[in-house]
Motif scaffolding. Structure first.
Motif, PDB file in Angstrom:
ATOM      1  N   GLU A 109       1.600   6.000  -7.137  1.00 27.29           N
ATOM      2  CA  GLU A 109       0.326   6.672  -7.885  1.00 27.29           C
ATOM      3  C   GLU A 109       0.376   8.131  -7.459  1.00 27.29           C
ATOM      4  OE1 GLU A 109      -1.131   5.886 -10.276  1.00 27.29           O
ATOM      5  OE2 GLU A 109      -0.700   3.516 -10.398  1.00 27.29           O
ATOM      6  N   GLY A 110       1.314   8.482  -6.423  1.00 20.89           N
ATOM      7  CA  GLY A 110       0.930   9.672  -5.627  1.00 20.89           C
ATOM      8  C   GLY A 110       2.099  10.678  -6.237  1.00 20.89           C
ATOM      9  N   SER A 111       2.892  10.314  -7.217  1.00 24.39           N
ATOM     10  CA  SER A 111       4.062  11.079  -7.822  1.00 24.39           C
ATOM     11  C   SER A 111       3.475  12.184  -8.583  1.00 24.39           C
ATOM     12  CB  SER A 111       5.026  10.179  -8.115  1.00 24.39           C
ATOM     13  OG  SER A 111       6.016  10.934  -8.882  1.00 24.39           O
ATOM     14  N   ARG A 112       3.883  13.194  -8.812  1.00 23.72           N
ATOM     15  CA  ARG A 112       3.358  14.104  -9.767  1.00 23.72           C
ATOM     16  C   ARG A 112       4.320  13.756 -10.987  1.00 23.72           C
ATOM     17  NH1 ARG A 112       2.636  20.134  -6.759  1.00 23.72           N
ATOM     18  NH2 ARG A 112       0.989  19.485  -5.487  1.00 23.72           N
TER      19      ARG A 112
ATOM     20  N   ASP B 151       0.994  -1.231   0.035  1.00 21.81           N
ATOM     21  CA  ASP B 151      -0.010   0.066   0.089  1.00 21.81           C
ATOM     22  C   ASP B 151       0.990   1.156  -0.130  1.00 21.81           C
ATOM     23  OD1 ASP B 151      -2.292  -1.433   0.072  1.00 21.81           O
ATOM     24  OD2 ASP B 151      -2.617  -1.540   2.120  1.00 21.81           O
ATOM     25  N   TRP B 152       1.939   1.147   0.691  1.00 19.77           N
ATOM     26  CA  TRP B 152       2.923   2.489   0.701  1.00 19.77           C
ATOM     27  C   TRP B 152       3.507   2.494  -0.558  1.00 19.77           C
ATOM     28  CZ3 TRP B 152       3.690   6.267   3.964  1.00 19.77           C
ATOM     29  CH2 TRP B 152       3.489   5.981   5.313  1.00 19.77           C
TER      30      TRP B 152
ATOM     31  N   ASN C  32       2.563   4.767 -13.796  1.00 22.32           N
ATOM     32  CA  ASN C  32       1.623   5.369 -13.109  1.00 22.32           C
ATOM     33  C   ASN C  32       0.545   6.284 -13.403  1.00 22.32           C
ATOM     34  OD1 ASN C  32       3.511   7.550 -13.470  1.00 22.32           O
ATOM     35  ND2 ASN C  32       3.728   7.942 -11.443  1.00 22.32           N
ATOM     36  N   GLU C  33      -0.467   7.051 -12.959  1.00 21.18           N
ATOM     37  CA  GLU C  33      -1.527   7.838 -13.541  1.00 21.18           C
ATOM     38  C   GLU C  33      -0.843   9.243 -14.220  1.00 21.18           C
ATOM     39  OE1 GLU C  33      -5.053   9.387 -14.939  1.00 21.18           O
ATOM     40  OE2 GLU C  33      -4.415   7.325 -14.206  1.00 21.18           O
ATOM     41  N   ALA C  34       0.339   9.498 -13.525  1.00 18.87           N
ATOM     42  CA  ALA C  34       0.946  10.899 -13.738  1.00 18.87           C
ATOM     43  C   ALA C  34       1.685  10.603 -15.387  1.00 18.87           C
ATOM     44  CB  ALA C  34       2.189  11.098 -13.034  1.00 18.87           C
TER      45      ALA C  34
ATOM     46  N   LYS D 260       2.243   1.647  -3.355  1.00 21.69           N
ATOM     47  CA  LYS D 260       1.378   1.899  -4.416  1.00 21.69           C
ATOM     48  C   LYS D 260       1.042   3.527  -4.140  1.00 21.69           C
ATOM     49  CE  LYS D 260      -3.430   1.075  -6.040  1.00 21.69           C
ATOM     50  NZ  LYS D 260      -4.565   0.142  -6.077  1.00 21.69           N
ATOM     51  N   ALA D 261       0.908   3.848  -3.089  1.00 22.93           N
ATOM     52  CA  ALA D 261       0.866   5.334  -2.780  1.00 22.93           C
ATOM     53  C   ALA D 261       1.880   6.137  -3.270  1.00 22.93           C
ATOM     54  CB  ALA D 261       0.528   5.574  -1.339  1.00 22.93           C
ATOM     55  N   ILE D 262       3.023   5.796  -3.010  1.00 20.39           N
ATOM     56  CA  ILE D 262       4.247   6.781  -3.440  1.00 20.39           C
ATOM     57  C   ILE D 262       4.114   6.628  -5.032  1.00 20.39           C
ATOM     58  CG2 ILE D 262       6.637   6.745  -3.530  1.00 20.39           C
ATOM     59  CD1 ILE D 262       6.665   5.562  -0.657  1.00 20.39           C
TER      60      ILE D 262
END
Length: 305
Positions: free
Chosen positions: A170-173, A163-164, A189-191, A166-168
């Motif tokens: 997907e959370g990256s800009r 989870d950590w 990732n989404e970015a 994945k958060a890092i």
């Protein structure tokens, strides 16, 4: 002893035969030996074995006593209410329904998991395999228990770590892309999707060369070899979005090992606006220099005149 019907002179008769087997086998002895083997197998098992009848233990082995923290004598003396208290309150209704359905002959899964409470109050996870049997001419439930607490904790810690990550991820800009040794994307990732305007499914069917269409393939091959040999590569390049838009990016590539295989971890940042502002700033500086030069020449010319 066996009896068969035979016909003699068109009349029916019963033909019987008896064999003395007393000298060949001893049923009582064989039964004792079989029980001894079963008892030895059960006592040496890594699983806790139990037979439950009328919501009480009527048989259990030493491994179950070890798992639960009770002695065998204590387990056999527990009341139905005390047995229920050995189950976590959030799981009691579920387990009770399973027991009721199984005793009623309904088809229920043989394997399930639940949280148990040891004698000292410690919470543990148990994996159970159970089935309906006949014990002393009455229906009963035979169950084998495994303490899977450590396995559950390991899985929980692993899920937290994932989870950590994945958060890092997907959370990256910044766009993050993982490529295999052939430069084919295996995760993005989404970015990265926002940067290129491609969907994740589209990118996973593409490779780095699809985003660097104007770069010499030999340059990409050389870059890949350097990365796979352990070199961290930083730089700037242009990539092309799905709509053909040219994007200036600042990138960083490095080799990572996943499950023993080499992959390329890439981070890309859109610097198109920065490059445009830099170009405008350079143009302004040039214009300022030209203005200063022209002003100086005019001043010198005026002095001469």
């Amino acid at each position: 002893f066996s009896v068969n019907k035979i016909i003699i002179n068109r009349e029916s008769y019963l033909f019987g035969a008896m064999v003395d087997m007393a000298g060949d086998r001893n049923p009582a002895k064989e039964l004792r030996e079989s029980e001894d083997r079963f008892r030895l197998m059960v006592e040496q098992s890594l699983q806790g074995f139990a037979i439950m009848q009328n919501a009480r233990f009527v048989f259990c082995n030493s491994r179950l006593a070890e798992i639960s923290g009770y002695s065998i004598e204590e387990l056999l003396s527990l009341s139905p209410e005390q047995m229920t208290a050995m189950i976590h309150t959030d799981d009691q209704a579920h387990i009770e329904k399973r027991r009721f359905d199984r005793m009623g002959g309904m088809a229920v899964p043989m394997r399930y998991e639940f949280r148990g409470i040891k004698r000292d109050g410690t919470e543990i996870w148990l994996e159970v395999f159970s089935n309906l049997i006949e014990y002393r001419e009455k229906p009963a439930i035979q169950a084998a228990f495994m303490d899977i607490t450590q396995h559950k904790r390991t899985a929980e810690n692993l899920n937290k770590a994932l989870d950590w990550q994945k958060a890092i991820f997907e959370g990256s800009r910044d766009a993050i892309m993982i490529s295999d040794a052939n430069y084919c994307f295996v995760d993005v990732n989404e970015a990265a999707c926002q940067l290129t305007s491609y969907s994740k499914e589209e990118l996973l069917n593409m490779g780095a060369w699809d985003l660097n269409k104007k770069v010499d393939p030999s340059v990409l091959d050389d870059l890949r070899d350097r990365i796979l040999n352990g070199e961290d590569v930083l730089g700037e390049t242009k990539i092309y979005a799905k709509n053909g838009r040219e994007i200036d990016v600042e990138f960083g590539h490095r080799r990572v090992n996943i499950s023993g295989k080499p992959y390329i971890h890439s981070i890309a940042r859109d610097i198109t606006n920065r490059k445009r502002l830099e170009a405008q700033f350079l143009q302004a500086q040039k214009m300022e220099a030209v203005g200063l030069l022209a002003g100086g020449i005019a001043h010198d010319l005026n002095n001469t005149l």
